[in-house]
Design a protein around this motif. Structure first.
Motif, PDB file in Angstrom:
ATOM      1  N   ARG A  24      -4.069   4.384  -1.778  1.00  0.00           N
ATOM      2  CA  ARG A  24      -4.106   5.038  -1.038  1.00  0.00           C
ATOM      3  C   ARG A  24      -4.054   6.464  -0.843  1.00  0.00           C
ATOM      4  NH1 ARG A  24      -5.170   0.703  -1.966  1.00  0.00           N
ATOM      5  NH2 ARG A  24      -5.455  -0.788  -0.552  1.00  0.00           N
ATOM      6  N   MET A  84       0.729  -1.212   0.154  1.00  0.00           N
ATOM      7  CA  MET A  84       0.012  -0.173   0.029  1.00  0.00           C
ATOM      8  C   MET A  84       0.630   1.551  -0.009  1.00  0.00           C
ATOM      9  SD  MET A  84      -2.720   1.415   2.582  1.00  0.00           S
ATOM     10  CE  MET A  84      -3.071  -0.679   3.579  1.00  0.00           C
ATOM     11  N   GLN A  93      -4.713  12.978  -4.013  1.00  0.00           N
ATOM     12  CA  GLN A  93      -5.172  13.510  -5.030  1.00  0.00           C
ATOM     13  C   GLN A  93      -5.385  13.306  -6.326  1.00  0.00           C
ATOM     14  OE1 GLN A  93      -8.778  11.354  -4.321  1.00  0.00           O
ATOM     15  NE2 GLN A  93      -8.372  11.517  -6.803  1.00  0.00           N
ATOM     16  N   TYR A  95       0.374   5.818  -0.639  1.00  0.00           N
ATOM     17  CA  TYR A  95      -0.297   6.734  -0.255  1.00  0.00           C
ATOM     18  C   TYR A  95       0.077   7.505  -0.441  1.00  0.00           C
ATOM     19  CZ  TYR A  95      -1.956   4.665   4.765  1.00  0.00           C
ATOM     20  OH  TYR A  95      -2.180   4.319   5.479  1.00  0.00           O
ATOM     21  N   ASN A 100      -3.301   0.162  -5.509  1.00  0.00           N
ATOM     22  CA  ASN A 100      -2.534   0.033  -4.062  1.00  0.00           C
ATOM     23  C   ASN A 100      -2.136   1.373  -3.815  1.00  0.00           C
ATOM     24  OD1 ASN A 100      -1.379  -3.073  -3.879  1.00  0.00           O
ATOM     25  ND2 ASN A 100       0.001  -3.252  -5.369  1.00  0.00           N
TER      26      ASN A 100
END
Length: 154
Positions: free
Chosen positions: A71, A1, A6, A3, A69
């Motif tokens: 977030r 994962m 946007q 981060y 993957n």
């Protein structure tokens, strides 16, 4: 994962969409056109188009994996007083007396021309968790440098 912002997520999704809707169809057309010219064993256009198709498909798979993957971080949940992911940081190289502005981003969003450095870079790793006024020493390819954090914001 992993981060990311946007903005970074949208940029990768846009690139993937462009690959799938514009570039891959163009390459498929080029392959079809080259195939119609006859003998494929000596057809440079066919082999070049197939190589390009493979490159584009590999890039598309890579981008899909990133998006699967990823977030997206909600900026409202981040602290603005210490350095972290998506922080905007003004630092001064104490030895050179030069100030720089950087935004700490995911490795896939890093772009030095835009002032975005990867959270996995030596400078970003040294700054993580620090606050304005703190000084850090960072080992970079050119040697050790001493940096002072002038400001931190989101």
């Amino acid at each position: 994962m992993e981060y990311m912002s946007q903005e970074g997520f949208d940029k990768i999704a846009e690139e993937l969409h462009h690959l799938e809707t514009v570039e891959l169809p163009q390459v498929k057309d080029a392959i079809s056109e080259a195939r119609d010219k006859g003998d494929l064993s000596e057809n440079f256009e066919y082999h070049a188009a197939k190589r390009e198709q493979g490159r584009l498909m590999g890039r598309a798979r890579f981008l899909q994996k990133i998006l699967e993957n990823a977030r997206v971080i909600d900026k409202s949940l981040l602290k603005s007083d210490c350095v972290g992911l998506l922080s905007k940081v003004r630092i001064t190289n104490i030895g050179a007396g030069k100030s720089m502005d950087y935004t700490i981003v995911s490795p896939h969003e890093a772009n030095l021309r835009e002032g975005k450095i990867s959270i996995k870079s030596p400078i970003a790793e040294a700054l993580l968790g620090k606050k304005a006024g703190d000084e850090v020493q960072v080992k970079v390819p050119a040697g050790m440098i001493k940096l002072r954090i002038e400001s931190v914001s989101l």
